[in-house]
Design a protein around this motif. Structure first.
Motif, PDB file in Angstrom:
ATOM      1  N   ASP A   1       0.813  -1.221   0.000  1.00 28.55           N
ATOM      2  CA  ASP A   1       0.000   0.000   0.000  1.00 28.55           C
ATOM      3  C   ASP A   1       0.847   1.273   0.000  1.00 28.55           C
ATOM      4  OD1 ASP A   1       1.048  -0.101   2.570  1.00 28.55           O
ATOM      5  OD2 ASP A   1      -0.911   0.021   3.583  1.00 28.55           O
ATOM      6  N   GLY A   2       2.176   1.126  -0.042  1.00 28.58           N
ATOM      7  CA  GLY A   2       3.061   2.276  -0.082  1.00 28.58           C
ATOM      8  C   GLY A   2       3.343   2.888   1.281  1.00 28.58           C
ATOM      9  N   GLN A   3       2.902   2.225   2.350  1.00 35.83           N
ATOM     10  CA  GLN A   3       3.120   2.727   3.708  1.00 35.83           C
ATOM     11  C   GLN A   3       4.299   1.991   4.355  1.00 35.83           C
ATOM     12  OE1 GLN A   3       1.329   5.445   4.805  1.00 35.83           O
ATOM     13  NE2 GLN A   3       0.558   5.324   2.706  1.00 35.83           N
ATOM     14  N   VAL A   4       5.058   2.741   5.152  1.00 33.05           N
ATOM     15  CA  VAL A   4       6.214   2.176   5.843  1.00 33.05           C
ATOM     16  C   VAL A   4       5.731   1.224   6.934  1.00 33.05           C
ATOM     17  CG1 VAL A   4       8.290   2.678   7.186  1.00 33.05           C
ATOM     18  CG2 VAL A   4       7.577   4.235   5.355  1.00 33.05           C
ATOM     19  N   VAL A   5       6.286   0.032   6.937  1.00 32.12           N
ATOM     20  CA  VAL A   5       5.925  -1.003   7.901  1.00 32.12           C
ATOM     21  C   VAL A   5       6.925  -1.037   9.061  1.00 32.12           C
ATOM     22  CG1 VAL A   5       5.628  -3.499   8.232  1.00 32.12           C
ATOM     23  CG2 VAL A   5       4.791  -2.396   6.139  1.00 32.12           C
ATOM     24  N   ASP A   6       8.230  -0.915   8.747  1.00 34.30           N
ATOM     25  CA  ASP A   6       9.240  -1.024   9.791  1.00 34.30           C
ATOM     26  C   ASP A   6      10.552  -0.407   9.332  1.00 34.30           C
ATOM     27  OD1 ASP A   6      10.284  -1.705  12.283  1.00 34.30           O
ATOM     28  OD2 ASP A   6       9.767  -3.830  12.099  1.00 34.30           O
ATOM     29  N   ARG A   7      11.391  -0.146  10.320  1.00 39.73           N
ATOM     30  CA  ARG A   7      12.733   0.392  10.109  1.00 39.73           C
ATOM     31  C   ARG A   7      13.703  -0.570  10.771  1.00 39.73           C
ATOM     32  NH1 ARG A   7      14.378   6.554  11.671  1.00 39.73           N
ATOM     33  NH2 ARG A   7      16.627   6.368  11.678  1.00 39.73           N
ATOM     34  N   TYR A   8      14.839  -0.813  10.100  1.00 32.92           N
ATOM     35  CA  TYR A   8      15.837  -1.741  10.612  1.00 32.92           C
ATOM     36  C   TYR A   8      17.188  -1.037  10.687  1.00 32.92           C
ATOM     37  CZ  TYR A   8      12.205  -4.970   9.188  1.00 32.92           C
ATOM     38  OH  TYR A   8      11.000  -5.604   9.028  1.00 32.92           O
ATOM     39  N   ALA A   9      17.912  -1.313  11.745  1.00 34.28           N
ATOM     40  CA  ALA A   9      19.229  -0.718  11.956  1.00 34.28           C
ATOM     41  C   ALA A   9      20.242  -1.243  10.949  1.00 34.28           C
ATOM     42  CB  ALA A   9      19.703  -1.050  13.374  1.00 34.28           C
ATOM     43  N   PRO A  10      21.329  -0.510  10.749  1.00 33.73           N
ATOM     44  CA  PRO A  10      22.384  -0.988   9.854  1.00 33.73           C
ATOM     45  C   PRO A  10      22.920  -2.364  10.239  1.00 33.73           C
ATOM     46  CG  PRO A  10      22.736   1.312  10.393  1.00 33.73           C
ATOM     47  CD  PRO A  10      21.605   0.835  11.267  1.00 33.73           C
ATOM     48  N   THR A  11      22.898  -2.680  11.531  1.00 30.90           N
ATOM     49  CA  THR A  11      23.406  -3.968  11.984  1.00 30.90           C
ATOM     50  C   THR A  11      22.472  -5.134  11.669  1.00 30.90           C
ATOM     51  OG1 THR A  11      22.465  -3.518  14.163  1.00 30.90           O
ATOM     52  CG2 THR A  11      24.812  -2.992  13.847  1.00 30.90           C
ATOM     53  N   THR A  12      21.220  -4.835  11.300  1.00 30.80           N
ATOM     54  CA  THR A  12      20.271  -5.890  10.924  1.00 30.80           C
ATOM     55  C   THR A  12      20.645  -6.416   9.546  1.00 30.80           C
ATOM     56  OG1 THR A  12      18.513  -4.816  12.190  1.00 30.80           O
ATOM     57  CG2 THR A  12      17.848  -6.467  10.563  1.00 30.80           C
ATOM     58  N   LYS A  13      20.960  -7.699   9.492  1.00 32.87           N
ATOM     59  CA  LYS A  13      21.352  -8.307   8.224  1.00 32.87           C
ATOM     60  C   LYS A  13      20.114  -8.504   7.347  1.00 32.87           C
ATOM     61  CE  LYS A  13      25.225 -10.621  10.322  1.00 32.87           C
ATOM     62  NZ  LYS A  13      25.690 -11.856  10.939  1.00 32.87           N
ATOM     63  N   PRO A  14      20.273  -8.366   6.039  1.00 39.11           N
ATOM     64  CA  PRO A  14      19.117  -8.553   5.148  1.00 39.11           C
ATOM     65  C   PRO A  14      18.373  -9.864   5.377  1.00 39.11           C
ATOM     66  CG  PRO A  14      20.907  -7.561   3.926  1.00 39.11           C
ATOM     67  CD  PRO A  14      21.461  -7.923   5.287  1.00 39.11           C
ATOM     68  N   GLU A  15      19.094 -10.951   5.611  1.00 38.42           N
ATOM     69  CA  GLU A  15      18.417 -12.231   5.806  1.00 38.42           C
ATOM     70  C   GLU A  15      17.546 -12.244   7.061  1.00 38.42           C
ATOM     71  OE1 GLU A  15      22.844 -12.903   6.912  1.00 38.42           O
ATOM     72  OE2 GLU A  15      21.756 -11.887   5.322  1.00 38.42           O
ATOM     73  N   ASP A  16      17.848 -11.356   8.014  1.00 38.57           N
ATOM     74  CA  ASP A  16      17.040 -11.271   9.237  1.00 38.57           C
ATOM     75  C   ASP A  16      15.696 -10.581   9.004  1.00 38.57           C
ATOM     76  OD1 ASP A  16      19.109 -12.557  10.554  1.00 38.57           O
ATOM     77  OD2 ASP A  16      19.960 -10.699  11.362  1.00 38.57           O
TER      78      ASP A  16
END
Length: 159
Positions: free
Chosen positions: A135-150
């Motif tokens: 829907d074009g809305q932001v769901v969450d924000r992840y820190a730089p330390t969060t790996k893509p696979e996580d």
């Protein structure tokens, strides 16, 4: 709130790109840099892109030189690095500021919709990631330390 797909951004070649083209897709928007300790995350981002693109998922990378001057190259150098080093096939847009008076309006909206730790709005470093629903809305924000696979489980939940 404004949908992320309502924005127009700059492509690596300087032309304008309407994010409307990504309407209905799940997006992972990332501020990137080529000379950062987190740069190997390009590999994980590409894996997500390859695994989920056919299901309506797209990674959108926005190079940024605001953190330790870790993205000094021009658009051609950045594209060459991403392609040759990490075989990146997802879009890498024009270099942007993500904080301050010159911050790209897209990132102002992302930060407002998904504040960081303790409600902070500023992006703290390269490879901060924002997950956007169909829907074009932001769901969450992840820190730089969060790996893509996580982030995989969260992406799958939106697809």
């Amino acid at each position: 709130m404004t949908a992320i797909t309502d924005f127009t951004v700059k492509a690596a070649d300087g032309s304008s790109v309407a994010l409307e083209a990504y309407r209905g897709q799940v997006l992972l928007i990332v501020n990137t840099a080529s000379k950062c300790g987190f740069t190997p995350q390009y590999e994980g981002l590409e894996a997500l892109h390859r695994d989920y693109a056919a299901r309506g998922f797209e990674v959108l990378a926005f190079p940024c030189n605001q953190f330790g001057a870790q993205e000094p190259g021009d658009a051609a150098e950045i594209a060459n690095f991403c392609s040759l080093t990490y075989d990146v096939t997802f879009p890498v847009f024009g270099k942007v500021d993500v904080n301050g008076a010159q911050a790209d309006p897209l990132f102002d909206t992302l930060k407002a919709a998904a504040p960081g730790l303790l409600g902070s709005k500023a992006i703290k470093w390269n490879f901060t990631k924002f997950l956007v629903g169909r829907d074009g809305q932001v769901v969450d924000r992840y820190a730089p330390t969060t790996k893509p696979e996580d982030i995989r489980k969260d992406i799958e939940g939106l697809l």
